[in-house]
Design a protein around this motif. Sequence first.
Motif, short mmCIF file in Angstrom:
data_model
loop_
_atom_site.label_atom_id
_atom_site.label_comp_id
_atom_site.label_asym_id
_atom_site.label_seq_id
_atom_site.Cartn_x
_atom_site.Cartn_y
_atom_site.Cartn_z
N LYS A 114 0.84 -1.21 0.00
CA LYS A 114 0.00 0.00 0.00
C LYS A 114 0.87 1.25 0.00
O LYS A 114 0.59 2.22 -0.72
N THR A 117 2.37 1.66 -3.44
CA THR A 117 1.36 2.11 -4.40
C THR A 117 1.08 3.60 -4.23
O THR A 117 0.99 4.36 -5.20
N THR A 125 -4.37 5.17 -1.74
CA THR A 125 -4.76 3.95 -2.44
C THR A 125 -6.28 3.82 -2.56
O THR A 125 -6.77 3.21 -3.51
N SER A 126 -7.01 4.43 -1.64
CA SER A 126 -8.47 4.37 -1.72
C SER A 126 -8.98 5.08 -2.97
O SER A 126 -10.02 4.72 -3.52
N THR A 129 -8.68 2.59 -6.41
CA THR A 129 -9.31 1.28 -6.54
C THR A 129 -10.15 1.14 -7.82
O THR A 129 -10.23 0.05 -8.38
N GLU A 130 -10.75 2.22 -8.31
CA GLU A 130 -11.56 2.13 -9.52
C GLU A 130 -10.74 1.78 -10.74
O GLU A 130 -11.20 1.06 -11.62
N SER A 133 -9.67 -2.46 -11.59
CA SER A 133 -10.63 -3.57 -11.68
C SER A 133 -10.96 -3.85 -13.14
O SER A 133 -10.63 -3.09 -14.03
N SER A 140 -3.54 -2.61 -11.46
CA SER A 140 -3.24 -3.65 -10.47
C SER A 140 -2.31 -4.72 -11.01
O SER A 140 -1.82 -5.55 -10.24
N PHE A 147 -4.16 -2.24 -4.49
CA PHE A 147 -5.18 -1.21 -4.60
C PHE A 147 -6.31 -1.45 -3.61
O PHE A 147 -7.45 -1.67 -3.98
N LEU A 148 -5.94 -1.40 -2.34
CA LEU A 148 -6.88 -1.44 -1.23
C LEU A 148 -6.63 -0.20 -0.39
O LEU A 148 -5.49 0.26 -0.28
N ALA A 149 -7.66 0.34 0.22
CA ALA A 149 -7.50 1.52 1.07
C ALA A 149 -6.50 1.22 2.19
O ALA A 149 -6.43 0.10 2.70
#
Length: 191
Positions: A114, A117, A125-126, A129-130, A133, A140, A147-149
């Motif tokens: 994290k 990133t 990182t929050s 996330t979009e 995916s 990612s 890519f996690l908060a």
Amino acid sequence: MLKPATAARIAGGALGLAVLGGLATIAMPEGLPGAPAAAAASEGYDRTVSPDAVAQQEVLKADAILAAAEAGLNAAHEKGQQVTIAIVDRSGSTRLVLKTENAGPQTQESAERKAFTAVSFGQPTSALTEGASGDEPNLSDIPGTLFLAGGVPVISNGTPIAGIGVGGAPDGAIDEEIARAALHALETYRD
């Protein structure tokens, strides 16, 4: 006071520790007290590079990193969370890892990725996330990212110079609150 093993590890990383036939030798870079300056000069290494070849880089001071980690640790304790806090520099190299007493084994890699990133993209990182995916290649897919908060960049003069990552809380939003507490300590840090 550092334990002998820690001191040796630090010396080994900073000065080039070698063990030969049971005897430890230290190769010291030129310019340090006791360094073999004459040997370097005789080999033609006494020239200074052009100032145009050197870039200055902002880095966090060690004491500031410790203050940030302590603030994050305090926030984790206040929230009753068992986490790992990681701080990386601009190149993504880990500068500090701090774990609460019962942080799980997976939390270190999560925190480091994290932090990596956040500094890589200069955003929490929050917020990323979009873009991470879907079935098509995306952000990612870049090795070392997560890519996690829970990751926040450390910005100085408009440029990311470090990243703070936290892993281990049951919700990434909690990890990010702890990371922001560590960041706040850097924003208010005084020597």
